[in-house]
Design an enzyme around this catalytic site. Structure first.
Site, mmCIF file in Angstrom:
data_model
loop_
_atom_site.group_PDB
_atom_site.id
_atom_site.type_symbol
_atom_site.label_atom_id
_atom_site.label_comp_id
_atom_site.label_asym_id
_atom_site.label_seq_id
_atom_site.Cartn_x
_atom_site.Cartn_y
_atom_site.Cartn_z
ATOM 1 C CB VAL A 220 -13.322 45.451 -45.476
ATOM 2 C CG1 VAL A 220 -13.108 46.757 -46.221
ATOM 3 C CG2 VAL A 220 -14.785 45.033 -45.543
ATOM 4 N NE ARG B 166 -9.824 39.591 -32.710
ATOM 5 C CZ ARG B 166 -11.075 39.657 -33.102
ATOM 6 N NH1 ARG B 166 -11.975 40.204 -32.319
ATOM 7 N NH2 ARG B 166 -11.452 39.178 -34.267
ATOM 8 N N GLY C 210 -21.862 48.625 -49.706
ATOM 9 C CA GLY C 210 -20.640 48.016 -50.259
ATOM 10 C C GLY C 210 -20.002 48.757 -51.412
ATOM 11 C CD GLU D 94 -21.281 39.047 -39.775
ATOM 12 O OE1 GLU D 94 -20.509 38.493 -38.990
ATOM 13 O OE2 GLU D 94 -20.918 39.763 -40.719
ATOM 14 C CE LYS E 270 -25.128 48.327 -44.620
ATOM 15 N NZ LYS E 270 -25.476 46.963 -45.010
ATOM 16 N N GLY F 175 -19.166 42.232 -49.231
ATOM 17 C CA GLY F 175 -18.162 41.280 -49.724
ATOM 18 C C GLY F 175 -16.809 41.936 -49.877
HETATM 19 N N1 LIG Z 1 -17.627 42.384 -44.762
HETATM 20 C C1 LIG Z 1 -18.284 43.189 -45.574
HETATM 21 O O1 LIG Z 1 -18.808 42.787 -46.607
HETATM 22 C C2 LIG Z 1 -18.392 44.651 -45.233
HETATM 23 C C3 LIG Z 1 -19.022 45.520 -46.133
HETATM 24 C C4 LIG Z 1 -19.070 46.877 -45.857
HETATM 25 C C5 LIG Z 1 -18.539 47.363 -44.677
HETATM 26 N N2 LIG Z 1 -17.977 46.484 -43.783
HETATM 27 C C6 LIG Z 1 -17.430 47.039 -42.550
HETATM 28 O O2 LIG Z 1 -16.032 46.891 -42.571
HETATM 29 C C7 LIG Z 1 -15.532 46.752 -41.242
HETATM 30 C C8 LIG Z 1 -14.690 45.489 -41.157
HETATM 31 O O3 LIG Z 1 -15.513 44.381 -41.505
HETATM 32 P P1 LIG Z 1 -14.883 42.966 -41.895
HETATM 33 O O4 LIG Z 1 -16.011 42.154 -42.434
HETATM 34 O O5 LIG Z 1 -13.670 43.157 -42.721
HETATM 35 O O6 LIG Z 1 -14.486 42.409 -40.430
HETATM 36 P P2 LIG Z 1 -13.560 41.168 -40.067
HETATM 37 O O7 LIG Z 1 -13.393 40.276 -41.243
HETATM 38 O O8 LIG Z 1 -14.107 40.589 -38.816
HETATM 39 O O9 LIG Z 1 -12.134 41.832 -39.756
HETATM 40 C C9 LIG Z 1 -11.903 42.595 -38.614
HETATM 41 C C10 LIG Z 1 -10.406 42.832 -38.491
HETATM 42 O O10 LIG Z 1 -10.175 43.677 -37.358
HETATM 43 C C11 LIG Z 1 -9.137 43.106 -36.561
HETATM 44 N N3 LIG Z 1 -9.347 43.483 -35.154
HETATM 45 C C12 LIG Z 1 -10.374 43.187 -34.336
HETATM 46 N N4 LIG Z 1 -10.204 43.740 -33.124
HETATM 47 C C13 LIG Z 1 -9.036 44.391 -33.172
HETATM 48 C C14 LIG Z 1 -8.297 45.171 -32.239
HETATM 49 N N5 LIG Z 1 -8.736 45.348 -30.988
HETATM 50 N N6 LIG Z 1 -7.122 45.714 -32.613
HETATM 51 C C15 LIG Z 1 -6.655 45.530 -33.867
HETATM 52 N N7 LIG Z 1 -7.320 44.807 -34.806
HETATM 53 C C16 LIG Z 1 -8.488 44.245 -34.458
HETATM 54 C C17 LIG Z 1 -9.248 41.620 -36.768
HETATM 55 O O11 LIG Z 1 -8.018 41.013 -36.447
HETATM 56 P P3 LIG Z 1 -7.760 39.437 -36.643
HETATM 57 O O12 LIG Z 1 -7.673 39.229 -38.136
HETATM 58 O O13 LIG Z 1 -6.497 39.159 -35.959
HETATM 59 O O14 LIG Z 1 -8.939 38.749 -36.043
HETATM 60 C C18 LIG Z 1 -9.589 41.568 -38.271
HETATM 61 O O15 LIG Z 1 -8.415 41.591 -39.036
HETATM 62 C C19 LIG Z 1 -16.768 46.730 -40.345
HETATM 63 O O16 LIG Z 1 -16.993 48.025 -39.854
HETATM 64 C C20 LIG Z 1 -17.881 46.327 -41.289
HETATM 65 O O17 LIG Z 1 -19.147 46.815 -40.874
HETATM 66 C C21 LIG Z 1 -17.878 45.149 -44.041
#
Ligand SMILES: NC(=O)c1ccc[n+]([C@@H]2O[C@H](COP(=O)([O-])OP(=O)(O)OC[C@H]3O[C@@H](n4cnc5c(N)ncnc54)[C@H](OP(=O)(O)O)[C@@H]3O)[C@@H](O)[C@H]2O)c1
Length: 437
Positions: free
Chosen positions: A11, A42, A131, A186, A201, A298
């Protein structure tokens, strides 16, 4: 306006690209000049999209979020530990917050909203539910003057994709492995398949729609992990599909709320939601029934929702908006005395391994005074439909069946109308007309 982006994964990465690429357009649309001050991740050395300048990355999220030149913090890290601390601190320091984090809002939303209202900042979370579907804004703004009596939806694309694969004859394990291989599920799919993600949700939808301070641990949920190909085949033979539905209805003291796999008739709009799509039906007193559908997750759809929240916040800043207006809703959340399950009094269908089991179960249920619509065999699948009497809860019925030594292979609530909670008599007629043996 200074913006801090926390997280640059699915995201956050999509959002960062748009904030950088569409700078001119956003400034034109909002009347605000903004600067992306940094992106916390991270691992700052990880390979990222080449369009994002490397010097924006930092691994010190705390320092970035509390930088005095930052006015808006966008949290896309996820989870409830680091992210919760960062969001709380940002709000406490008077920063507006946009978050995609459903786990956080579902478990700490009422408290964070109240804090945002006290600090006079906004807290927006459009991407946290469904989403790309603008359901949060619809409930917060378009339906702000409405009384909403119930809502129901399919809010987990992973489960919907797996259920679809079961209908095509795949086993549960194969369907899950396939969803993981395609990136829908996942590596640890438990939050999705056990119904936790849907309950998160649903909690957020309840907070927004009913103004109730309900957090997700209070919501009863059943996942799809025990569903077999035979279950969806039985439902299909009776013109139903099994869908994981998140369902809530306002009651005098709180609400009924539950996430469960249920039978939905083929001609119902929720039955037509395929794969990674989500849908939410809302019943409002004056606006009537509304149906929202679209992609539920997504990079594109979710980043679009965070992007829209960002534009909304920038516009509010440009208009010297009274920031408290949004957050104030948080203070208004009432405590919910009751959060009951939704399906105790629902009609149910039970599938048995032998016809003998179904007949024994029918006898037992009748002895308990439960209305039974008759055992039927459907090409070898004995099926019993019954309406639990309101005097018995689901557990008492399950116990009675177990005592009679006839454990059903599966029991599903049958639900025709997500909004009114009625199971029309026509469904019962359909079962009666099946050839009985
Ligand atoms: N994916 C979806 O389709 C979707 C849809 C709706 C809502 N969401 C929500 O959006 C949020 C993010 O989801 P995502 O899928 O984008 O997750 P993701 O791909 O796993 O990305 C997480 C990001 O957070 C960073 N991170 C993790 N721990 C950290 C820390 N301690 N300090 C700083 N940065 C840190 C990671 O860094 P690195 O890149 O270095 O690992 C990564 O860039 C979640 O709350 C999820 O529920 C996701």
């Amino acid at each position: 306006v200074g913006i801090a982006l926390l997280g640059c994964g699915t995201v956050g990465g999509g959002l960062a690209e748009r904030l950088l690429r569409e700078h001119q357009l956003i400034q034109r649309r909002t009347g605000v000049e903004y600067v992306l001050r940094g992106i916390a991740v991270r691992d700052p050395l990880k390979a990222r999209s080449g369009t994002i300048p490397a010097d924006l990355f930092t691994c010190d999220a705390q320092a970035l979020a509390s930088d005095p030149s930052v006015d808006l913090v966008i949290e896309c890290i996820g989870g409830t530990s680091v992210a919760a601390e960062l969001v709380e601190r940002a709000i406490d320091h008077g920063r507006h917050v946009v978050t995609a984090n459903k786990d956080l809002i579902a478990t700490q939303g009422p408290r964070l909203r109240a804090l945002a209202a006290r600090r006079g900042v906004s807290l927006r979370c459009e991407a946290a539910v469904a989403g790309g579907i603008p359901i949060v804004r619809a409930l917060e703004e378009s339906l702000a003057g409405e009384t909403i009596s119930s809502l129901a939806g399919i809010v987990n694309g992973t489960c919907n994709t797996i259920l679809g694969a079961l209908e095509r004859g795949e086993s549960y394990d194969d369907a899950l492995a396939d969803a993981q291989a395609k990136g829908f599920a996942e590596a640890d799919p438990s939050s999705d398949v056990l119904g936790t993600d849907s309950a998160h949700k649903l909690a957020i939808l309840i907070q927004l729609a009913f103004g109730l301070a309900v957090i997700s641990p209070r919501i009863r949920r059943t996942g799809i992990d025990k569903i077999a190909t035979a279950d969806v085949a039985t439902a299909a033979r009776l013109n139903h599909r099994i869908k994981l539905v998140a369902n809530a209805r306002r009651t005098a003291n709180g609400c009924e709320a539950e996430v469960a796999p249920i039978w939905v008739r083929n001609d119902h709009p929720l039955a037509r939601i395929e794969g990674a799509n989500n849908a939410i039906a809302v019943r409002a007193r004056d606006a009537g029934e509304l149906f929202f559908s679209g992609l539920g997750a997504g990079r594109g759809p979710s980043a679009a929702s965070v992007f829209a929240d960002t534009i909304g916040t920038l516009r509010a800043i440009a208009e010297r908006h009274e920031y408290g207006v949004r957050g104030r809703r948080g203070l208004d959340l009432e405590p919910a005395i009751d959060v009951a399950g939704a399906y105790d009094t629902f009609e149910r269908a039970a599938r048995f391994s032998t016809l003998y089991d179904a007949i024994a179960a029918e006898r037992t249920l009748r002895a308990y005074g439960v209305a039974v619509s008759g055992a039927a065999t459907l090409t070898g699948t004995p099926l019993l439909r019954y309406l639990p009497d309101h005097r018995y809860d689901a557990k008492a019925i399950a116990r009675a069946l177990a005592d009679a030594n006839c454990a059903p292979a599966s029991i599903f609530p049958i639900w025709n109308d997500p909004i009114t909670h009625t199971a029309p008599a026509s469904q019962l007629t359909a079962v009666h007309s099946l050839p009985a043996t």
